[in-house]
Design a protein around this motif. Structure first.
Motif, mmCIF file in Angstrom:
data_model
loop_
_atom_site.group_PDB
_atom_site.id
_atom_site.type_symbol
_atom_site.label_atom_id
_atom_site.label_comp_id
_atom_site.label_asym_id
_atom_site.label_seq_id
_atom_site.Cartn_x
_atom_site.Cartn_y
_atom_site.Cartn_z
ATOM 1 N N UNK A 1 1.359 12.027 -3.197
ATOM 2 C CA UNK A 1 0.048 11.605 -3.695
ATOM 3 C C UNK A 1 -0.653 10.697 -2.684
ATOM 4 N N UNK A 2 0.056 9.711 -2.175
ATOM 5 C CA UNK A 2 -0.543 8.756 -1.236
ATOM 6 C C UNK A 2 -0.936 9.430 0.074
ATOM 7 N N UNK A 3 -0.033 10.226 0.629
ATOM 8 C CA UNK A 3 -0.292 10.841 1.933
ATOM 9 C C UNK A 3 -1.375 11.910 1.841
ATOM 10 N N UNK A 4 -1.323 12.741 0.806
ATOM 11 C CA UNK A 4 -2.292 13.827 0.679
ATOM 12 C C UNK A 4 -3.698 13.291 0.457
ATOM 13 N N UNK A 5 -3.848 12.347 -0.458
ATOM 14 C CA UNK A 5 -5.174 11.802 -0.731
ATOM 15 C C UNK A 5 -5.735 11.061 0.486
ATOM 16 N N UNK A 6 -4.882 10.325 1.184
ATOM 17 C CA UNK A 6 -5.329 9.593 2.382
ATOM 18 C C UNK A 6 -5.746 10.562 3.480
ATOM 19 N N UNK A 7 -4.946 11.625 3.655
ATOM 20 C CA UNK A 7 -5.257 12.622 4.682
ATOM 21 C C UNK A 7 -6.580 13.323 4.378
ATOM 22 N N UNK A 8 -6.802 13.656 3.128
ATOM 23 C CA UNK A 8 -8.043 14.340 2.748
ATOM 24 C C UNK A 8 -9.260 13.445 2.986
ATOM 25 N N UNK A 9 -9.150 12.173 2.610
ATOM 26 C CA UNK A 9 -10.268 11.243 2.821
ATOM 27 C C UNK A 9 -10.542 11.028 4.307
ATOM 28 N N UNK B 1 5.601 17.319 8.032
ATOM 29 C CA UNK B 1 4.559 18.003 8.807
ATOM 30 C C UNK B 1 3.216 17.308 8.615
ATOM 31 N N UNK B 2 2.937 16.900 7.380
ATOM 32 C CA UNK B 2 1.689 16.185 7.104
ATOM 33 C C UNK B 2 1.656 14.856 7.844
ATOM 34 N N UNK B 3 2.780 14.154 7.867
ATOM 35 C CA UNK B 3 2.867 12.885 8.602
ATOM 36 C C UNK B 3 2.594 13.111 10.090
ATOM 37 N N UNK B 4 3.099 14.210 10.633
ATOM 38 C CA UNK B 4 2.853 14.529 12.051
ATOM 39 C C UNK B 4 1.365 14.734 12.305
ATOM 40 N N UNK B 5 0.685 15.419 11.384
ATOM 41 C CA UNK B 5 -0.771 15.616 11.516
ATOM 42 C C UNK B 5 -1.501 14.288 11.450
ATOM 43 N N UNK B 6 -1.097 13.451 10.506
ATOM 44 C CA UNK B 6 -1.732 12.138 10.364
ATOM 45 C C UNK B 6 -1.538 11.318 11.628
ATOM 46 N N UNK B 7 -0.322 11.337 12.165
ATOM 47 C CA UNK B 7 -0.058 10.576 13.391
ATOM 48 C C UNK B 7 -0.883 11.099 14.558
ATOM 49 N N UNK B 8 -1.011 12.418 14.652
ATOM 50 C CA UNK B 8 -1.751 13.008 15.770
ATOM 51 C C UNK B 8 -3.240 12.684 15.697
ATOM 52 N N UNK B 9 -3.789 12.736 14.494
ATOM 53 C CA UNK B 9 -5.230 12.598 14.338
ATOM 54 C C UNK B 9 -5.691 11.166 14.102
ATOM 55 N N UNK B 10 -4.846 10.354 13.438
ATOM 56 C CA UNK B 10 -5.374 9.090 12.928
ATOM 57 C C UNK B 10 -4.612 7.843 13.354
ATOM 58 N N UNK C 1 -2.226 2.787 2.440
ATOM 59 C CA UNK C 1 -1.720 3.882 1.615
ATOM 60 C C UNK C 1 -0.872 4.843 2.451
ATOM 61 N N UNK C 2 -1.290 5.085 3.680
ATOM 62 C CA UNK C 2 -0.509 5.946 4.566
ATOM 63 C C UNK C 2 0.841 5.295 4.884
ATOM 64 N N UNK C 3 0.828 4.003 5.162
ATOM 65 C CA UNK C 3 2.081 3.295 5.464
ATOM 66 C C UNK C 3 3.034 3.332 4.275
ATOM 67 N N UNK C 4 2.500 3.122 3.081
ATOM 68 C CA UNK C 4 3.345 3.149 1.887
ATOM 69 C C UNK C 4 3.885 4.554 1.635
ATOM 70 N N UNK C 5 3.025 5.577 1.862
ATOM 71 C CA UNK C 5 3.460 6.962 1.691
ATOM 72 C C UNK C 5 4.583 7.321 2.650
ATOM 73 N N UNK D 1 15.035 11.009 -5.702
ATOM 74 C CA UNK D 1 14.317 11.528 -4.533
ATOM 75 C C UNK D 1 13.020 12.204 -4.962
ATOM 76 N N UNK D 2 13.071 12.945 -6.058
ATOM 77 C CA UNK D 2 11.882 13.654 -6.537
ATOM 78 C C UNK D 2 10.774 12.682 -6.921
ATOM 79 N N UNK D 3 11.132 11.582 -7.575
ATOM 80 C CA UNK D 3 10.126 10.579 -7.954
ATOM 81 C C UNK D 3 9.467 9.973 -6.720
ATOM 82 N N UNK D 4 10.261 9.646 -5.724
ATOM 83 C CA UNK D 4 9.711 9.042 -4.507
ATOM 84 C C UNK D 4 8.856 10.053 -3.745
ATOM 85 N N UNK D 5 9.294 11.308 -3.719
ATOM 86 C CA UNK D 5 8.528 12.347 -3.037
ATOM 87 C C UNK D 5 7.181 12.554 -3.711
ATOM 88 N N UNK D 6 7.170 12.553 -5.045
ATOM 89 C CA UNK D 6 5.922 12.730 -5.791
ATOM 90 C C UNK D 6 4.932 11.622 -5.461
#
Length: 370
Positions: free
Chosen positions: A181-189, A128-137, A149-153, A172-177
């Motif tokens: 971090x990458x997607x959330x921080x990039x989205x906030x900035x 869902x966060x990726x969808x928001x990022x794609x729509x807005x940015x 950072x978004x691409x890596x996330x 999977x949990x390690x990769x998700x974590x």
């Protein structure tokens, strides 16, 4: 003769006594705990296969200790005189060892199930966060670092989904974590930058209202360019008649400040000249009166405040022109359309047609929510 019979009777009595002793020893000597230890070993092995050493590490380790202790005690009993062998402790330890893996298995199943659910929820949330990022940015000019950072996330999220489907939940949990971090921080900035840009929304709305009202009052054409939606709208008599996809300057967020900043200006302008294909390198072009009086006043103010060097130049030659359709923002500050769309616009407008350029005609809240 009597002596012989007496010796036979004595021998028979001794043999009977020995046989009795053997029978008593065998009868009252406990059987080795083979089945109990075998069951404990099997349950311990199954717990290991169920990855109890990962999901219920404490219980699993306790079970191994009990089993090892039972084996040591069993070996010790095997060196004891037959009549003094006692397997009670071995049996108790083996039972404890068997119970722990059983509890391990339950905990492992519960932990796996809970982790499965949590990971699925996180994956859905990040998508869902990726969808928001794609729509807005997607077309928003972010910094190269933020874009990377978004691409890596996104890449980590895709990898997490693959290993999650394979049941490799810890990986999977390690990769998700890391992805989170990458997607959330990039989205906030990026969101902070976007919100700051949209602080000018009410100025933009005032300009668009004036432009539309002028079109209605004069019963004539007006152009409004919405940079965020990358649209060029043509109004007639206050009513929107056409819309076209527009491509902008590479650094279009914010107003144009100086020559060479690759920004598309914002403000209320007019068409001053129309160039056909013989007079422009961009198929056809409509020259705008940038910089206008407001642009010049702002530029001089920045020079006076020192926010721009005294050697800076304001630039010019901002046009609506052809050669568009590249799908990216590539101009040095102009607005590009495809050649066929430029033909339509070129026929409609004239010198003096108003052209208003704004960051957005829609408030940010509605863009985010829709």
């Amino acid at each position: 003769m009597r002596k012989i019979w007496r010796d036979v009777l004595i021998f028979a009595a001794i043999a009977a006594f020995v046989q009795l002793i053997i029978i008593l020893l065998v009868r009252f000597t406990p059987l080795p705990p083979i089945s109990k230890m075998g069951y404990a070993r099997k349950t311990l092995s199954k717990a290991g296969k169920d990855r109890a050493d990962t999901y219920s590490k404490k219980l699993y380790n306790e079970a191994k200790i009990y089993y090892d202790s039972a084996m040591v005690n069993w070996q010790k009993q095997n060196t004891t005189f037959l009549y003094f062998i006692h397997y009670e402790r071995v049996l108790n330890l083996s039972e404890l060892s068997a119970k722990k893996p059983e509890q391990d298995a339950v905990n492992s199943i519960n932990s796996t199930s809970n982790l499965n659910i949590k990971l699925k929820q996180k994956i859905d949330s990040l998508n869902e966060l990726v969808s928001k990022i794609n729509k807005l940015f997607t077309t928003y000019p972010l910094t190269a670092e933020t874009r990377n950072r978004i691409s890596k996330g996104k890449m980590l999220l895709e990898e997490a989904e693959i290993v999650y489907k394979k049941g490799q939940y810890l990986q999977a949990n390690r990769k998700i974590t890391d992805s989170e971090y990458l997607l959330t921080s990039s989205y906030e900035n990026a969101s902070t930058n976007l919100k700051n840009y949209f602080k000018s929304y009410y100025v933009w709305r005032n300009w668009t209202d004036k432009t539309i009202n002028e079109s209605k009052k004069n019963r004539d054409y007006s152009i409004i360019i919405d940079k965020f939606s990358r649209k060029l709208f043509i109004y007639f008599n206050g009513i929107r008649k056409w819309e076209f996809e527009a491509e902008l300057g590479k650094n279009w967020v914010g107003d144009k400040r100086v020559m060479g900043d690759n920004a598309t200006p914002e403000g209320m302008y007019k068409i001053t000249k129309k160039f056909n294909s013989r007079k422009t390198n961009y198929y056809k072009a409509l020259l705008l009166d940038y910089p206008n009086d407001e642009d010049m006043a702002r530029f001089k103010s920045e020079i006076a405040r020192g926010s721009l060097p005294s050697s800076a130049k304001i630039g010019g030659l901002i046009e609506i022109h052809g050669n568009g359709g590249k799908g990216i923002d590539w101009t040095e500050g102009c607005i590009a359309l495809t050649d066929s769309e430029m033909d339509q616009v070129f026929k409609i407008v004239k010198v003096g047609t108003p052209v208003t350029i704004v960051g957005s005609m829609i408030e940010l809240q509605y863009i985010v929510d829709r």
